[in-house]
Scaffold this active site. Structure first.
Site, PDB file in Angstrom:
ATOM      1  N   GLN A  23       0.913  -1.133  -0.065  1.00 36.80           N
ATOM      2  CA  GLN A  23      -0.122   0.220  -0.159  1.00 36.80           C
ATOM      3  C   GLN A  23       0.724   1.398   0.062  1.00 36.80           C
ATOM      4  O   GLN A  23       0.282   2.314  -0.633  1.00 36.80           O
ATOM      5  CB  GLN A  23      -0.805   0.123   1.262  1.00 36.80           C
ATOM      6  CG  GLN A  23      -2.255  -0.815   0.941  1.00 36.80           C
ATOM      7  CD  GLN A  23      -3.155  -0.475   2.144  1.00 36.80           C
ATOM      8  OE1 GLN A  23      -2.781  -0.070   3.306  1.00 36.80           O
ATOM      9  NE2 GLN A  23      -4.301  -1.095   1.869  1.00 36.80           N
TER      10      GLN A  23
ATOM     11  N   ASP B 125       5.474  -6.612  14.207  1.00 41.12           N
ATOM     12  CA  ASP B 125       5.119  -7.815  13.803  1.00 41.12           C
ATOM     13  C   ASP B 125       5.035  -7.773  12.324  1.00 41.12           C
ATOM     14  O   ASP B 125       4.461  -6.977  11.799  1.00 41.12           O
ATOM     15  CB  ASP B 125       3.666  -7.990  14.397  1.00 41.12           C
ATOM     16  CG  ASP B 125       3.096  -9.314  14.089  1.00 41.12           C
ATOM     17  OD1 ASP B 125       3.379 -10.522  14.598  1.00 41.12           O
ATOM     18  OD2 ASP B 125       2.218  -9.336  12.958  1.00 41.12           O
TER      19      ASP B 125
ATOM     20  N   TYR C  72       3.518 -11.285   4.070  1.00 41.99           N
ATOM     21  CA  TYR C  72       3.195 -10.063   3.421  1.00 41.99           C
ATOM     22  C   TYR C  72       3.715  -9.465   2.387  1.00 41.99           C
ATOM     23  O   TYR C  72       4.836  -9.407   2.203  1.00 41.99           O
ATOM     24  CB  TYR C  72       3.121  -9.316   4.932  1.00 41.99           C
ATOM     25  CG  TYR C  72       2.501  -9.559   5.874  1.00 41.99           C
ATOM     26  CD1 TYR C  72       1.443 -10.544   6.044  1.00 41.99           C
ATOM     27  CD2 TYR C  72       2.732  -8.952   7.220  1.00 41.99           C
ATOM     28  CE1 TYR C  72       0.630 -10.892   7.163  1.00 41.99           C
ATOM     29  CE2 TYR C  72       2.228  -9.489   8.400  1.00 41.99           C
ATOM     30  CZ  TYR C  72       1.048 -10.412   8.452  1.00 41.99           C
ATOM     31  OH  TYR C  72       0.390 -10.818   9.360  1.00 41.99           O
TER      32      TYR C  72
ATOM     33  N   TRP D 275      -4.519  -8.712  16.485  1.00 42.34           N
ATOM     34  CA  TRP D 275      -4.622  -8.055  15.191  1.00 42.34           C
ATOM     35  C   TRP D 275      -5.868  -7.310  14.969  1.00 42.34           C
ATOM     36  O   TRP D 275      -7.056  -7.808  15.244  1.00 42.34           O
ATOM     37  CB  TRP D 275      -3.956  -8.510  14.060  1.00 42.34           C
ATOM     38  CG  TRP D 275      -4.786  -9.726  13.513  1.00 42.34           C
ATOM     39  CD1 TRP D 275      -4.603 -11.005  14.062  1.00 42.34           C
ATOM     40  CD2 TRP D 275      -5.616  -9.995  12.644  1.00 42.34           C
ATOM     41  NE1 TRP D 275      -5.451 -12.184  13.383  1.00 42.34           N
ATOM     42  CE2 TRP D 275      -5.983 -11.246  12.364  1.00 42.34           C
ATOM     43  CE3 TRP D 275      -6.363  -9.063  11.592  1.00 42.34           C
ATOM     44  CZ2 TRP D 275      -6.778 -11.794  11.371  1.00 42.34           C
ATOM     45  CZ3 TRP D 275      -7.206  -9.470  10.584  1.00 42.34           C
ATOM     46  CH2 TRP D 275      -7.523 -10.784  10.448  1.00 42.34           C
ATOM     47  N   SER D 276      -5.871  -6.293  14.410  1.00 42.98           N
ATOM     48  CA  SER D 276      -6.897  -5.491  13.672  1.00 42.98           C
ATOM     49  C   SER D 276      -7.906  -5.027  14.908  1.00 42.98           C
ATOM     50  O   SER D 276      -9.075  -5.145  15.010  1.00 42.98           O
ATOM     51  CB  SER D 276      -8.098  -6.341  12.763  1.00 42.98           C
ATOM     52  OG  SER D 276      -8.821  -5.402  12.185  1.00 42.98           O
TER      53      SER D 276
END
Length: 334
Positions: free
Chosen positions: A27, A49, A54, A204-205
């Site tokens: 991104q 992390d 990824y 996460w998130s």
């Protein structure tokens, strides 16, 4: 920044960790990614992390370059293995071959001789668990990782893995699941099992991929440049949180955040950190100011009355079914 033990282990990590899923190598450009890492370090974040998969391995490389020159002993670097990173039929899963090859590749990309935590990114139904845990044990004994962990394993899988880890005398100390106000599937099974075993959650998130920031409004198109408009995977992940009935309830949280002197994102991160089983919350960013702002959730204490009001608003639309964790285990190797 405040710091917590990872479960009942001796390892101390920053209660807010910086993660580069969906950002570094995809991104955002490397200059912006490096600026985000610098902002994390400036905020006192020491835990970083990533995962080999990824951005097709690029995220590890970007993080390695961004952290180059930092005192290694002052950092906790976490990565993962499971998903395909190359086209070969053995370049995936948790076989001994893939684990032993993947740790060396990750260390090369991260420009370090060890990671602090090496995690199984999913449970591998195609490999005997004994083989997987023995390989992880050998990674630890070789000094290539200090601790091992898992990501999106069910409570039963975690119990089985932990029992084997104890037999092999290696520290399985962490679980990395999705967890937020809107996604609470770990509360009924995974968290109780991990608390019993001394395993900490690195979640996460916590901001539900941005749905809890308040930037998405019911009945409105997502803002240009937001994750919901990203065709590299971000839009797919956040989509199920962007229903009007969910966004209307998120909007009702804003007065509560204002009362607490927090942004909506900070409120969301602080809400996750109030859970005793959580050792750290992973935040990501495409701009350094996002890291700086989210890091201000460290040390925030939400009182019982505020938590009750949050629950009254959000609970009706929160995902709580523990079977969602079971669905995270691929039926076969990807």
């Amino acid at each position: 920044m405040e710091y917590r033990h990872l479960g009942r282990s001796g390892l101390i990590i920053s209660e807010i960790a910086y993660g580069n899923w969906l950002t570094h190598g995809s991104q955002v450009e490397e200059e912006a990614a490096t600026a985000c890492v610098r902002a994390a370090l400036d905020a006192g974040i020491t835990t970083f992390d990533t995962a080999d998969v990824y951005a097709g391995t690029r995220a590890e490389s970007v993080l390695g370059r961004a952290l180059k020159g930092e005192r290694r002993e002052g950092l906790e670097i976490l990565t993962k293995v499971f998903w395909p990173t190359s086209p070969g039929h053995n370049d995936r899963g948790l076989s001994r071959k893939h684990i032993m090859e993947s740790i060396d590749n990750s260390l090369r990309r991260l420009q370090t001789d060890h990671v602090d935590l090496y995690q199984a990114h999913r449970f591998d139904v195609s490999t005997p668990l004994e083989e997987t845990m023995e390989a992880f044990a050998d990674v630890v004994r070789a000094g290539k990782a200090h601790y091992i962990g898992v990501s999106e394993w069910t409570a039963d899988q975690i119990r089985r893995g932990h029992a084997l880890a104890r037999e092999l005398r290696v520290p399985l100390v962490s679980s990395q699941p999705q967890y937020s106000m809107l996604y609470r599937v770990i509360e009924s099974e995974v968290i109780p099992a991990c608390e019993e075993l001394g395993i900490g959650q690195i979640v996460w998130s916590p901001i539900a991929q941005g749905a809890l920031t308040g930037k998405y409004l019911p009945g409105k198109q997502p803002p240009a440049g937001s994750r919901a408009t990203d065709d590299k995977g971000g839009a797919d992940m956040i989509g199920h949180f962007l229903r009007d009935e969910v966004l209307e309830r998120v909007a009702r949280l804003r007065p509560l955040a204002d009362e607490a002197g927090l942004s909506l994102a900070q409120l969301a991160v602080a809400w996750v950190l109030r859970q005793p089983g959580v050792s750290a919350a992973i935040v990501g960013a495409s701009r350094p100011e996002q890291v700086t702002e989210n890091a201000k959730a460290a040390g925030v204490r939400l009182d019982a009355e505020l938590l009750a009001r949050i629950d009254e608003i959000i609970a009706p639309v929160a995902v709580t079914d523990p079977l969602k964790t079971h669905e995270m285990t691929p039926a076969r190797r990807p």
